[in-house]
Structures are given as C-alpha cells and as structure tokens.
Design a protein around this motif. Structure first.
Motif, mmCIF file in Angstrom:
data_model
loop_
_atom_site.group_PDB
_atom_site.id
_atom_site.type_symbol
_atom_site.label_atom_id
_atom_site.label_comp_id
_atom_site.label_asym_id
_atom_site.label_seq_id
_atom_site.Cartn_x
_atom_site.Cartn_y
_atom_site.Cartn_z
ATOM 1 N N GLU A 1 -8.196 4.909 0.684
ATOM 2 C CA GLU A 1 -8.865 3.676 0.281
ATOM 3 C C GLU A 1 -8.372 3.205 -1.083
ATOM 4 O OE1 GLU A 1 -13.283 2.615 1.038
ATOM 5 O OE2 GLU A 1 -13.219 3.460 -0.996
ATOM 6 N N SER A 2 -8.304 4.112 -2.052
ATOM 7 C CA SER A 2 -7.836 3.723 -3.385
ATOM 8 C C SER A 2 -6.344 3.381 -3.362
ATOM 9 C CB SER A 2 -8.115 4.829 -4.404
ATOM 10 O OG SER A 2 -7.475 6.030 -4.041
ATOM 11 N N ALA A 3 -5.587 4.004 -2.449
ATOM 12 C CA ALA A 3 -4.161 3.675 -2.329
ATOM 13 C C ALA A 3 -3.981 2.234 -1.869
ATOM 14 C CB ALA A 3 -3.482 4.630 -1.354
ATOM 15 N N LEU A 4 -4.774 1.811 -0.882
ATOM 16 C CA LEU A 4 -4.693 0.423 -0.414
ATOM 17 C C LEU A 4 -5.104 -0.549 -1.515
ATOM 18 C CD1 LEU A 4 -5.949 0.153 3.296
ATOM 19 C CD2 LEU A 4 -3.727 -0.516 2.364
ATOM 20 N N GLU A 5 -6.149 -0.206 -2.251
ATOM 21 C CA GLU A 5 -6.593 -1.076 -3.343
ATOM 22 C C GLU A 5 -5.481 -1.231 -4.384
ATOM 23 O OE1 GLU A 5 -10.117 0.753 -4.806
ATOM 24 O OE2 GLU A 5 -11.371 0.078 -3.127
ATOM 25 N N ALA A 6 -4.803 -0.130 -4.702
ATOM 26 C CA ALA A 6 -3.708 -0.183 -5.679
ATOM 27 C C ALA A 6 -2.556 -1.034 -5.157
ATOM 28 C CB ALA A 6 -3.222 1.232 -5.999
ATOM 29 N N PHE A 7 -2.242 -0.891 -3.870
ATOM 30 C CA PHE A 7 -1.156 -1.669 -3.265
ATOM 31 C C PHE A 7 -1.424 -3.161 -3.365
ATOM 32 C CE2 PHE A 7 0.268 -3.966 0.548
ATOM 33 C CZ PHE A 7 1.638 -3.882 0.378
ATOM 34 N N TYR A 8 -2.667 -3.567 -3.128
ATOM 35 C CA TYR A 8 -3.017 -4.983 -3.186
ATOM 36 C C TYR A 8 -2.976 -5.547 -4.599
ATOM 37 C CZ TYR A 8 -4.584 -4.851 1.691
ATOM 38 O OH TYR A 8 -4.640 -4.735 3.060
ATOM 39 N N LYS A 9 -3.168 -4.686 -5.604
ATOM 40 C CA LYS A 9 -3.263 -5.159 -6.984
ATOM 41 C C LYS A 9 -1.934 -5.166 -7.739
ATOM 42 C CE LYS A 9 -8.101 -3.852 -7.675
ATOM 43 N NZ LYS A 9 -9.035 -2.931 -8.355
ATOM 44 N N LYS A 10 -0.997 -4.277 -7.337
ATOM 45 C CA LYS A 10 0.258 -4.149 -8.084
ATOM 46 C C LYS A 10 1.451 -4.183 -7.129
ATOM 47 C CE LYS A 10 0.564 -1.010 -11.284
ATOM 48 N NZ LYS A 10 0.572 0.320 -11.926
ATOM 49 N N SER A 11 2.618 -4.402 -7.689
ATOM 50 C CA SER A 11 3.838 -4.330 -6.884
ATOM 51 C C SER A 11 4.497 -2.976 -7.119
ATOM 52 C CB SER A 11 4.799 -5.461 -7.258
ATOM 53 O OG SER A 11 5.197 -5.350 -8.600
#
Length: 226
Positions: free
Chosen positions: A38-48
């Motif tokens: 879940e936190s991995a997906l959140e990070a993916f959406y926020k950064k490149s």
C-alpha cells in the motif's frame, strides 16, 4: 553532475530492506523504502522513479497486485521482483504482469545492484528518445511543446503531465482516481473539478485534428484515442 537514479524499494523484511537501501545509497542511488504494498503504491503516485524493486509476499497489497496497478499507468518503468517464491509459475506470473527481471532469495547483493543499474539505465535511454506522435500532433515531454502543422502550443507543467499520462496509455481508460493521484497528488473534490478543467483545455488544443479525442467514460475515467 548527473542526477541520482531514483529507486522505489518495497520489502517487508525491515532488516533486509535497510541493507539493500544502504548498499544502493552507497553507490549514489536515491532510495525510497516501503514496508508494504500500500505504501509502495502511494509513493509511486507521488514521485517519479527510474526503477522499482518489489517483494511479492507483502502485507496489505502483494507485489503482483502493486505491479499490476503500476502497469495500468506506466508501461515503461522497469520492475524487478525480489522474492522467496521460487516456483516456475510464480516467475511466469511475474513476467505476464510485466516485470523486467526476477531474482529469487537468497541472492547476491552485488548481482541485485548490477541488475538494478542495467534496468535504470535502460529506462533513461528510453526516456531520452520518448516523443509522442498522435494523429497530426507531435508532443515532446521535455520541452512541453504540443505541435501541429498549423499551430504549436506551450503546455503548462500539469497539462504536460496529464497529456503524457494519456499518451502512454493511448486507447485505454485511466481511472479518475489514478489520474488525480499521479498528476494532482490527491483525489479530493476540488482536484477532480480542476482535472475536468484541464481536460477541457487539452481538448481545445487537440481539436485541430478531429481523429484525436479525449473520451470521457462516465463514472470511470478518461482515454485518449487517435
């Protein structure tokens, strides 16, 4: 000085994750470490990122599911599965989802780093030559110029990000929530209204070629056709 390669690392074994993170940072990578899907997906959406390393057996969302969601919006970013799941069917599943590499635990840290470097550099090479052609339009993400034989438009940063996302997934519906998380970094009501305004702006710029359209799939999202 060249920018650091950015790696998203998802590993639920905290000690192993820290060892990998430290080893990569010692080789001048910039690493974002997440301990669940879940936190991995959140990070993916926020950064490149330049590459993604995913454990498969993770809490909340497993690695296969994370990769599936990422591939809905980014067909290019390299994904490497790092896992103790060793059966042939697991490897087959990983590659069907769209991973670029697969390493079984236990593994050589040096081999992992070499493979991450290879995948990251491959993406940089692809990014340098990624320009988009759709209908009579040409779009350069670096200059943010959308060109047509009759007119050239200089896009705002958000217009460019939105158009690039639509172009990377041409012909496929992208969910409203996904667009909002990737371009606006949240999916609240006001961001949703803002997105609709930006879609209208892009449609006006694309109306010089009637074969190019941004279609609204009501209640689901948008897709670009051409």
């Amino acid at each position: 000085m060249e920018p650091k390669l950015k790696i998203l690392l998802a590993e639920d074994e905290s000690s192993l994750g820290l060892i990998i993170k430290e080893s990569l940072e010692n080789r001048d990578f910039e690493v974002t470490l997440c301990e669940n899907g879940e936190s991995a997906l959140e990070a993916f959406y926020k950064k490149s990122f330049d590459a993604i390393v995913l454990d498969i057996m993770m809490p909340k969302i497993d690695g296969f599911s994370v990769a599936t969601e990422i591939r809905k919006v980014d067909k290019v970013i390299p994904i490497l599965f790092l896992t103790s799941k060793s059966q042939t069917q697991d490897v087959v599943t990983g590659f069907k989802i769209g991973c670029n590499d697969y390493i079984r635990k236990p593994f050589s840290l040096e081999e992992l780093i070499v493979r991450i470097i290879a995948l990251s550099e491959r993406k940089l090479h692809i990014d340098k030559k990624t320009n988009f052609q759709i209908g009579k339009y040409h779009f350069n993400p670096d200059t943010q110029l959308l060109s047509h034989p009759k007119e050239t438009f200089s896009l705002t940063n958000r217009e460019a990000l939105l158009l690039e996302l639509l172009l990377k997934n041409k012909g496929e519906i992208i969910a409203r929530e996904t667009i909002l998380n990737m371009v606006w970094e949240n999916d609240d009501f006001f961001s949703g209204r803002s997105m609709d305004v930006f879609i209208t702006r892009l449609r006006k710029k694309l109306n010089l070629d009637p074969t190019v359209q941004i279609i609204n799939s009501r209640g689901r999202g948008y897709k670009l056709i051409g």
